[in-house]
Design an enzyme around this catalytic site. Structure first.
Site, mmCIF file in Angstrom:
data_model
loop_
_atom_site.group_PDB
_atom_site.id
_atom_site.type_symbol
_atom_site.label_atom_id
_atom_site.label_comp_id
_atom_site.label_asym_id
_atom_site.label_seq_id
_atom_site.Cartn_x
_atom_site.Cartn_y
_atom_site.Cartn_z
ATOM 1 N N LYS A 13 -51.414 -94.881 29.342
ATOM 2 C CA LYS A 13 -50.733 -95.448 30.507
ATOM 3 C C LYS A 13 -49.281 -95.809 30.195
ATOM 4 O O LYS A 13 -48.390 -95.548 31.007
ATOM 5 C CB LYS A 13 -51.510 -96.672 31.007
ATOM 6 C CG LYS A 13 -52.892 -96.322 31.547
ATOM 7 C CD LYS A 13 -53.696 -97.560 31.902
ATOM 8 C CE LYS A 13 -55.074 -97.199 32.419
ATOM 9 N NZ LYS A 13 -55.907 -98.387 32.709
ATOM 10 N N GLU A 15 -50.494 -91.900 41.408
ATOM 11 C CA GLU A 15 -50.359 -93.356 41.472
ATOM 12 C C GLU A 15 -51.533 -94.081 40.835
ATOM 13 O O GLU A 15 -51.374 -95.115 40.173
ATOM 14 C CB GLU A 15 -50.209 -93.797 42.928
ATOM 15 C CG GLU A 15 -49.978 -95.287 43.114
ATOM 16 C CD GLU A 15 -48.640 -95.752 42.549
ATOM 17 O OE1 GLU A 15 -48.656 -96.526 41.579
ATOM 18 O OE2 GLU A 15 -47.594 -95.326 43.068
ATOM 19 N N GLU A 42 -67.647 -99.962 28.671
ATOM 20 C CA GLU A 42 -68.605 -98.872 28.503
ATOM 21 C C GLU A 42 -69.517 -99.149 27.302
ATOM 22 O O GLU A 42 -69.226 -99.996 26.450
ATOM 23 C CB GLU A 42 -67.860 -97.550 28.275
ATOM 24 C CG GLU A 42 -66.920 -97.152 29.405
ATOM 25 C CD GLU A 42 -67.646 -96.733 30.660
ATOM 26 O OE1 GLU A 42 -68.865 -96.422 30.574
ATOM 27 O OE2 GLU A 42 -67.022 -96.733 31.732
#
Length: 354
Positions: free
Chosen positions: A153, A77, A138
């Site tokens: 994703k 999840e 980052e």
């Protein structure tokens, strides 16, 4: 690694957790080490919960099958949308529907950058530096700003939606590095916002998937999703539009999603949770065949050449000198490429989300 926390119920070892002796958690990231650990755990008869999108995108179908073969679960999840519940709804709650489309703002860093550029009129590099100072980006931000995070994703979501493996390397991917503050002036003139959208859509001839900047109108459910927040639109043939909005990253939202998987695994100790994701590859429709309108910026003021190349267009006045902005009629990516080759002075183009 060293045991960093310990209780009567759990051990956590540098990103690897052992819950009792039937479940494990993987949150260390990366690919090879994580894959070896997760596969070994599943083969040993342990359920595994992970937040590792890279692992799930690359080996999801294989690991799900190994888990099924051993009456265990591979749950993930937290791999998409952080704390937003999206995997479980796709697996368990929208199964009666045919998924027509999934469109998502899947990366908080890029959404933060685009929102700041929109609201403050700042340039890309300035806002990126701010995002890095705040810890949203980052030091090497390429995974976010080039769309590599979002493409993994959307590949996971597309695989779950259509039941076959979508290879993220087959998904057309374009980041936000070419978006400028001038683009936002045109967006404001059109009453639209610019978002990096991961998308898969069922069209007449197949499934199209992409990650690209898109211009969204106020009527779009994701128009007002701003800052580091994520938003995911799932469009079903019966249920219509479902919109999931929330914290897409961060230690607490991610932990919430991981623990929800742990609870689900405990509830299904010897019963595999239904996840339809076969190893068979889903052949995506060639991105060049997908249709949409485009917003285009061109140097100079030669409208005759624009109309010769693109025929009917709608001009956008944002008060920018020495260039023209316009919107094309709906056309395929291939048609746009052919038309754009007739002009030598295109500055940029952004796809328009219908």
């Amino acid at each position: 690694g060293d045991v960093i926390t310990k209780s009567s119920q759990a051990y956590v070892v540098r990103g690897i957790g052992l819950i009792n002796d039937m479940e494990e958690i993987e949150v260390m990231g990366g690919l090879k080490t994580a894959y070896d650990f997760v596969k070994k755990s599943l083969l040993a008869g342990k359920s595994v919960c992970t937040s590792n999108k890279e692992l799930v995108a690359k080996y999801g179908a294989e690991l799900i099958q190994i888990a099924k073969d051993h009456n265990r679960n591979f749950l993930f999840e937290a791999s998409v949308g952080g704390g937003i519940p999206i995997i479980r709804p796709l697996n368990q709650h929208i199964t009666a529907d045919e998924i027509c489309e999934i469109a998502g703002i899947l990366n908080g860093t890029t959404n933060y950058i685009l929102t700041k550029m929109d609201k403050e009129g700042a340039d890309f590099q300035t806002v990126l530096a701010q995002a890095q100072e705040l810890g949203y980006a980052e030091r090497n931000p390429s995974a976010d700003i080039e769309g590599f995070d979002a493409v993994r994703k959307i590949a996971i979501l597309a695989s779950l939606a259509y039941g076959k493996s979508v290879d993220f390397e087959d998904v057309y991917t374009e980041g936000i590095t070419n978006i400028t503050d001038i683009d936002f002036k045109y967006a404001a003139a059109m009453g639209k916002s610019i978002k990096l959208l991961g998308k898969c859509k069922k069209e007449a001839n197949g499934i199209v998937a992409s990650v690209t900047p898109r211009l969204l109108s106020p009527s779009h459910p994701l128009f007002n999703v701003e800052g580091v927040v994520n938003g995911i639109l799932v469009r079903g043939n019966m249920v219509g539009d479902l919109v999931f909005i929330g914290s897409g990253a961060g230690k607490l939202p991610t932990a919430s999603a991981v623990v929800s998987d742990v609870v689900d695994a405990v509830r299904h100790l010897n019963i595999p949770v239904t996840v339809i994701w076969d190893k068979e590859k889903l052949e995506l429709l060639e991105f060049g065949k997908s249709r949409k309108s485009f917003f285009v910026r061109v140097e100079g003021d030669e409208k005759d050449k624009i109309e010769e190349a693109f025929e009917n267009v709608t001009y956008i006045d944002a008060g920018i000198e020495n260039e023209i902005g316009f919107v094309t009629r709906p056309m395929s990516e291939d048609e746009f490429k052919a038309a754009s080759e007739k002009l030598e002075n295109i500055i940029t183009r952004i796809r328009i989300e219908e």
